[in-house]
Design an enzyme around this catalytic site. Sequence first.
Site, PDB file in Angstrom:
ATOM      1  N   HIS A 192      -9.778   0.937   4.423  1.00  0.00           N
ATOM      2  CA  HIS A 192      -8.371   1.300   5.255  1.00  0.00           C
ATOM      3  C   HIS A 192      -8.713   2.085   6.264  1.00  0.00           C
ATOM      4  O   HIS A 192      -9.548   3.099   6.176  1.00  0.00           O
ATOM      5  CB  HIS A 192      -7.343   1.793   4.086  1.00  0.00           C
ATOM      6  CG  HIS A 192      -5.975   1.895   4.945  1.00  0.00           C
ATOM      7  ND1 HIS A 192      -5.602   2.764   5.893  1.00  0.00           N
ATOM      8  CD2 HIS A 192      -4.939   1.022   4.821  1.00  0.00           C
ATOM      9  CE1 HIS A 192      -4.333   2.256   6.495  1.00  0.00           C
ATOM     10  NE2 HIS A 192      -3.936   1.405   5.725  1.00  0.00           N
ATOM     11  N   GLU A 230      -5.489  -5.108  10.032  1.00  0.00           N
ATOM     12  CA  GLU A 230      -4.752  -4.247  10.581  1.00  0.00           C
ATOM     13  C   GLU A 230      -5.035  -3.461  11.523  1.00  0.00           C
ATOM     14  O   GLU A 230      -5.734  -2.483  11.675  1.00  0.00           O
ATOM     15  CB  GLU A 230      -4.472  -3.150   9.174  1.00  0.00           C
ATOM     16  CG  GLU A 230      -4.296  -3.732   7.898  1.00  0.00           C
ATOM     17  CD  GLU A 230      -4.006  -2.658   6.899  1.00  0.00           C
ATOM     18  OE1 GLU A 230      -2.691  -2.959   6.611  1.00  0.00           O
ATOM     19  OE2 GLU A 230      -4.307  -1.706   6.653  1.00  0.00           O
ATOM     20  N   SER A 240       3.078  -2.283  10.544  1.00  0.00           N
ATOM     21  CA  SER A 240       4.666  -2.315  10.733  1.00  0.00           C
ATOM     22  C   SER A 240       5.281  -3.490  10.605  1.00  0.00           C
ATOM     23  O   SER A 240       6.263  -3.970  10.998  1.00  0.00           O
ATOM     24  CB  SER A 240       4.652  -1.666  12.130  1.00  0.00           C
ATOM     25  OG  SER A 240       4.261  -0.430  12.403  1.00  0.00           O
ATOM     26  N   GLU A 270      -7.308   4.549   7.544  1.00  0.00           N
ATOM     27  CA  GLU A 270      -7.023   5.869   7.448  1.00  0.00           C
ATOM     28  C   GLU A 270      -8.114   6.709   6.339  1.00  0.00           C
ATOM     29  O   GLU A 270      -8.438   7.838   6.643  1.00  0.00           O
ATOM     30  CB  GLU A 270      -5.589   6.047   6.504  1.00  0.00           C
ATOM     31  CG  GLU A 270      -4.494   5.885   7.248  1.00  0.00           C
ATOM     32  CD  GLU A 270      -2.996   5.512   6.457  1.00  0.00           C
ATOM     33  OE1 GLU A 270      -3.070   5.534   5.291  1.00  0.00           O
ATOM     34  OE2 GLU A 270      -2.295   4.799   7.447  1.00  0.00           O
ATOM     35  N   GLY A 307       1.967   2.118  10.827  1.00  0.00           N
ATOM     36  CA  GLY A 307       2.898   3.259  10.696  1.00  0.00           C
ATOM     37  C   GLY A 307       3.418   3.731  12.084  1.00  0.00           C
ATOM     38  O   GLY A 307       3.811   4.840  12.137  1.00  0.00           O
ATOM     39  N   ASN A 360       0.881  -1.082   0.001  1.00  0.00           N
ATOM     40  CA  ASN A 360       0.000  -0.167  -0.055  1.00  0.00           C
ATOM     41  C   ASN A 360       0.883   1.112   0.006  1.00  0.00           C
ATOM     42  O   ASN A 360       1.372   1.520   0.884  1.00  0.00           O
ATOM     43  CB  ASN A 360      -0.903   0.024   1.190  1.00  0.00           C
ATOM     44  CG  ASN A 360      -1.611   1.237   1.545  1.00  0.00           C
ATOM     45  OD1 ASN A 360      -1.657   2.095   0.612  1.00  0.00           O
ATOM     46  ND2 ASN A 360      -2.456   1.426   2.625  1.00  0.00           N
ATOM     47  N   LYS A 393       0.049   4.307  -0.393  1.00  0.00           N
ATOM     48  CA  LYS A 393      -0.450   5.365   0.173  1.00  0.00           C
ATOM     49  C   LYS A 393      -0.394   6.681  -0.779  1.00  0.00           C
ATOM     50  O   LYS A 393      -0.091   6.432  -2.056  1.00  0.00           O
ATOM     51  CB  LYS A 393      -0.093   5.788   1.689  1.00  0.00           C
ATOM     52  CG  LYS A 393      -0.218   4.410   2.429  1.00  0.00           C
ATOM     53  CD  LYS A 393      -0.020   4.540   4.072  1.00  0.00           C
ATOM     54  CE  LYS A 393       0.097   3.632   4.741  1.00  0.00           C
ATOM     55  NZ  LYS A 393      -0.111   3.699   6.076  1.00  0.00           N
TER      56      LYS A 393
HETATM   57  C1  PEP Z   1      -0.997   0.051   6.187  1.00  0.00           C
HETATM   58  O1  PEP Z   1      -1.316   1.329   5.961  1.00  0.00           O
HETATM   59  O2  PEP Z   1      -1.733  -0.443   5.115  1.00  0.00           O
HETATM   60  C2  PEP Z   1       0.079  -0.340   6.819  1.00  0.00           C
HETATM   61  C3  PEP Z   1       0.090  -1.795   7.050  1.00  0.00           C
HETATM   62  O3  PEP Z   1       1.206   0.644   7.073  1.00  0.00           O
HETATM   63  P1  PEP Z   1       2.697   0.238   7.941  1.00  0.00           P
HETATM   64  O4  PEP Z   1       3.138  -1.088   7.280  1.00  0.00           O
HETATM   65  O5  PEP Z   1       3.338   1.368   7.636  1.00  0.00           O
HETATM   66  O6  PEP Z   1       2.142   0.011   9.314  1.00  0.00           O
END
Ligand code: PEP
Length: 247
Positions: free
Chosen positions: A94, A164, A209, A96, A170, A9, A11
């Site tokens: 997601h 997630e 992460s 976000e 993040g 992803n 973003k």
């Molecule tokens: C995401 O936003 O889908 C995600 C998993 O981000 P990160 O790996 O940076 O935590």
Amino acid sequence: MRRPMVAGNWKMHGSRASVGQLLDELLRSATPPEVDVAVCPVFVHLSQAISTCQGSALSVGAQDCSTHESGAYTGDVAARMLADLGCEWVILGHSERRAGHTESDGLIAQKLQAAAAAGLKPILCVGETQAEREAGRAGAVVAGQLRGALEGRDKPVGLVVAYEPVWAIGTGLTATPEQAQEMHRFIRDELAALDGLDAAATRILYGGSVKPGNAGELFGQPDIDGGLIGGASLVAADFLDIVAAAA
Ligand code: PEP
């Protein structure tokens, strides 16, 4: 039985130059044939990614789609337009977008239907916040998101679910393999309770992460079928190591 999958992803990152460079670096290495690998750039870089990845093992997905097929919806992008471009996947729900665009389960359900009607395979994201976990509500929240998006509706062909935990996205914090496995098992049980879905065949990715150093242990859990990768997917070597860990 379930093919492992790793999706990046990206973003709202990148430029045409950096996207070109990242794709070149990814395409220089052969990825393990047993792993489905996808990259999900921002809308305006999709066309570039699709033409660059043509004929390769990398597939391409979008990060969102509209609930509508077409019309006076300024700024929106229809699922059919994404499919027409050559997208295979679309990330929906997601955290976000749930937080930053107040996307409800009902809206996400409509997007899932729009994606499925267009022939896109959705990657449906679910996950609890830190406060919800601390309040002992992680299971209830995730179950509510799954039911809100899927219950009583046609199930999208090729649906992938991504767990997630919001507190791990993040932040550098990762669910332990045991915590993640427990939730993935729970999600599979919840999927099994829904009509019209083969829960045993549905891939459930972990996101939050994931890095080369923790991917192997996470992906080694019986109900974790790969990962949805944010930050680490922007570094070709890291993403390729994570893909290798899913093999
Ligand atoms: C995401 O936003 O889908 C995600 C998993 O981000 P990160 O790996 O940076 O935590």
